[in-house]
Design a protein around this motif. Sequence first.
Motif, PDB file in Angstrom:
ATOM      1  N   UNK A   1      70.844  86.411  -0.990  1.00 15.80           N
ATOM      2  CA  UNK A   1      71.775  86.703   0.093  1.00 15.80           C
ATOM      3  C   UNK A   1      71.447  85.843   1.302  1.00 15.80           C
ATOM      4  N   UNK A   2      72.452  85.672   2.149  1.00 16.59           N
ATOM      5  CA  UNK A   2      72.233  84.962   3.410  1.00 16.59           C
ATOM      6  C   UNK A   2      71.295  85.790   4.283  1.00 16.59           C
ATOM      7  N   UNK A   3      70.369  85.142   4.993  1.00 16.51           N
ATOM      8  CA  UNK A   3      69.495  85.900   5.895  1.00 16.51           C
ATOM      9  C   UNK A   3      70.318  86.469   7.045  1.00 16.51           C
ATOM     10  N   UNK A   4      69.821  87.544   7.642  1.00 13.75           N
ATOM     11  CA  UNK A   4      70.552  88.130   8.768  1.00 13.75           C
ATOM     12  C   UNK A   4      70.526  87.181   9.961  1.00 13.75           C
ATOM     13  N   UNK A   5      71.469  87.360  10.857  1.00 21.20           N
ATOM     14  CA  UNK A   5      71.463  86.582  12.092  1.00 21.20           C
ATOM     15  C   UNK A   5      70.277  86.977  12.952  1.00 21.20           C
ATOM     16  N   UNK A   6      70.083  86.274  14.051  1.00 22.05           N
ATOM     17  CA  UNK A   6      68.949  86.587  14.935  1.00 22.05           C
ATOM     18  C   UNK A   6      69.012  88.028  15.440  1.00 22.05           C
ATOM     19  N   UNK A   7      67.854  88.576  15.666  1.00 21.10           N
ATOM     20  CA  UNK A   7      67.698  89.917  16.247  1.00 21.10           C
ATOM     21  C   UNK A   7      67.340  89.708  17.704  1.00 21.10           C
ATOM     22  N   UNK A   8      68.161  90.214  18.608  1.00 19.16           N
ATOM     23  CA  UNK A   8      67.899  90.023  20.036  1.00 19.16           C
ATOM     24  C   UNK A   8      68.060  91.342  20.766  1.00 19.16           C
ATOM     25  N   UNK A   9      67.010  91.691  21.506  1.00 15.71           N
ATOM     26  CA  UNK A   9      67.069  92.853  22.392  1.00 15.71           C
ATOM     27  C   UNK A   9      66.449  92.413  23.709  1.00 15.71           C
TER      28      UNK A   9
ATOM     29  N   UNK B   1      62.872 100.301  19.497  1.00 14.40           N
ATOM     30  CA  UNK B   1      62.908  98.866  19.219  1.00 14.40           C
ATOM     31  C   UNK B   1      62.120  98.544  17.950  1.00 14.40           C
ATOM     32  N   UNK B   2      60.981  99.188  17.771  1.00 14.68           N
ATOM     33  CA  UNK B   2      60.161  98.978  16.566  1.00 14.68           C
ATOM     34  C   UNK B   2      60.952  99.353  15.309  1.00 14.68           C
ATOM     35  N   UNK B   3      61.655 100.487  15.339  1.00 15.55           N
ATOM     36  CA  UNK B   3      62.438 100.916  14.175  1.00 15.55           C
ATOM     37  C   UNK B   3      63.591  99.947  13.893  1.00 15.55           C
ATOM     38  N   UNK B   4      64.265  99.485  14.951  1.00 17.95           N
ATOM     39  CA  UNK B   4      65.359  98.519  14.778  1.00 17.95           C
ATOM     40  C   UNK B   4      64.833  97.200  14.198  1.00 17.95           C
ATOM     41  N   UNK B   5      63.664  96.768  14.675  1.00 17.58           N
ATOM     42  CA  UNK B   5      63.071  95.534  14.159  1.00 17.58           C
ATOM     43  C   UNK B   5      62.720  95.689  12.686  1.00 17.58           C
ATOM     44  N   UNK B   6      62.172  96.830  12.293  1.00 22.19           N
ATOM     45  CA  UNK B   6      61.825  97.054  10.886  1.00 22.19           C
ATOM     46  C   UNK B   6      63.074  96.963  10.015  1.00 22.19           C
ATOM     47  N   UNK B   7      64.162  97.571  10.434  1.00 19.43           N
ATOM     48  CA  UNK B   7      65.396  97.512   9.654  1.00 19.43           C
ATOM     49  C   UNK B   7      65.870  96.067   9.520  1.00 19.43           C
ATOM     50  N   UNK B   8      65.773  95.296  10.602  1.00 18.43           N
ATOM     51  CA  UNK B   8      66.194  93.899  10.567  1.00 18.43           C
ATOM     52  C   UNK B   8      65.305  93.086   9.619  1.00 18.43           C
ATOM     53  N   UNK B   9      63.980  93.265   9.711  1.00 20.38           N
ATOM     54  CA  UNK B   9      63.048  92.517   8.859  1.00 20.38           C
ATOM     55  C   UNK B   9      63.314  92.840   7.384  1.00 20.38           C
ATOM     56  N   UNK B  10      63.509  94.100   7.071  1.00 22.99           N
ATOM     57  CA  UNK B  10      63.788  94.472   5.680  1.00 22.99           C
ATOM     58  C   UNK B  10      65.118  93.881   5.214  1.00 22.99           C
ATOM     59  N   UNK B  11      66.112  93.809   6.121  1.00 20.24           N
ATOM     60  CA  UNK B  11      67.405  93.220   5.758  1.00 20.24           C
ATOM     61  C   UNK B  11      67.273  91.717   5.483  1.00 20.24           C
ATOM     62  N   UNK B  12      66.178  91.113   5.969  1.00 21.11           N
ATOM     63  CA  UNK B  12      65.917  89.692   5.715  1.00 21.11           C
ATOM     64  C   UNK B  12      65.296  89.471   4.331  1.00 21.11           C
ATOM     65  N   UNK B  13      65.065  90.566   3.593  1.00 21.64           N
ATOM     66  CA  UNK B  13      64.517  90.446   2.251  1.00 21.64           C
ATOM     67  C   UNK B  13      63.003  90.379   2.197  1.00 21.64           C
ATOM     68  N   UNK B  14      62.348  90.703   3.306  1.00 27.49           N
ATOM     69  CA  UNK B  14      60.884  90.694   3.348  1.00 27.49           C
ATOM     70  C   UNK B  14      60.372  91.945   2.635  1.00 27.49           C
ATOM     71  N   UNK B  15      59.331  91.786   1.804  1.00 25.13           N
ATOM     72  CA  UNK B  15      58.797  92.958   1.112  1.00 25.13           C
ATOM     73  C   UNK B  15      58.184  93.922   2.120  1.00 25.13           C
ATOM     74  N   UNK B  16      58.105  95.182   1.731  1.00 21.48           N
ATOM     75  CA  UNK B  16      57.711  96.250   2.649  1.00 21.48           C
ATOM     76  C   UNK B  16      56.330  96.029   3.269  1.00 21.48           C
ATOM     77  N   UNK B  17      55.363  95.537   2.495  1.00 19.29           N
ATOM     78  CA  UNK B  17      54.021  95.311   3.038  1.00 19.29           C
ATOM     79  C   UNK B  17      54.017  94.236   4.115  1.00 19.29           C
ATOM     80  N   UNK B  18      54.692  93.145   3.842  1.00 18.56           N
ATOM     81  CA  UNK B  18      54.773  92.051   4.828  1.00 18.56           C
ATOM     82  C   UNK B  18      55.572  92.511   6.049  1.00 18.56           C
ATOM     83  N   UNK B  19      56.622  93.292   5.819  1.00 18.82           N
ATOM     84  CA  UNK B  19      57.419  93.823   6.926  1.00 18.82           C
ATOM     85  C   UNK B  19      56.560  94.686   7.842  1.00 18.82           C
ATOM     86  N   UNK B  20      55.667  95.482   7.250  1.00 21.81           N
ATOM     87  CA  UNK B  20      54.753  96.305   8.055  1.00 21.81           C
ATOM     88  C   UNK B  20      53.884  95.436   8.948  1.00 21.81           C
TER      89      UNK B  20
END
Length: 139
Positions: A2-10, A23-42
């Motif tokens: 899939x295409x990576x998500x657009x930039x995350x800006x807050x 902000x931390x929760x929103x960032x986690x959702x964005x990182x996971x949507x980028x296809x990063x595995x859960x451990x690396x996302x953490x």
Amino acid sequence: MDEPPGPFRRHGVQAVPQALRSLRHDLMAWVLSAGVDAGRAQDIVLASYEALANVADHAYDGAGAGAVDLDASVHPDRIEVVITDQGKWRTPVLDPRPISVRGRGLMLLRASADRADISSGEAGTVVTLAWDLVPVHPS
């Protein structure tokens, strides 16, 4: 893939615990949507949140909550997170206890990221964190 998500800006987020947790929760959702595995996302979110917590603890020196900006982006070879404040870097206060619980934040972000750059000046502090993306090769 899939295409990576657009930039995350807050931008202009108040550097207070409730806003930073959100902000931390929103960032986690964005990182996971980028296809990063859960451990690396953490790792990404842990280091980013540590930088955000440092803003809340140190950047504004009791002069009010202040604000923080967070920009994250996916590049072909890495994920990059940039955290910016407009505060002043304070010289750390020495902890007189033999084993201090203070001062480990910068070590944590450097250990959690593949690259960490921190620059401070009169206009504030910029923390740039990057994590290499491992290319996926078909078997």
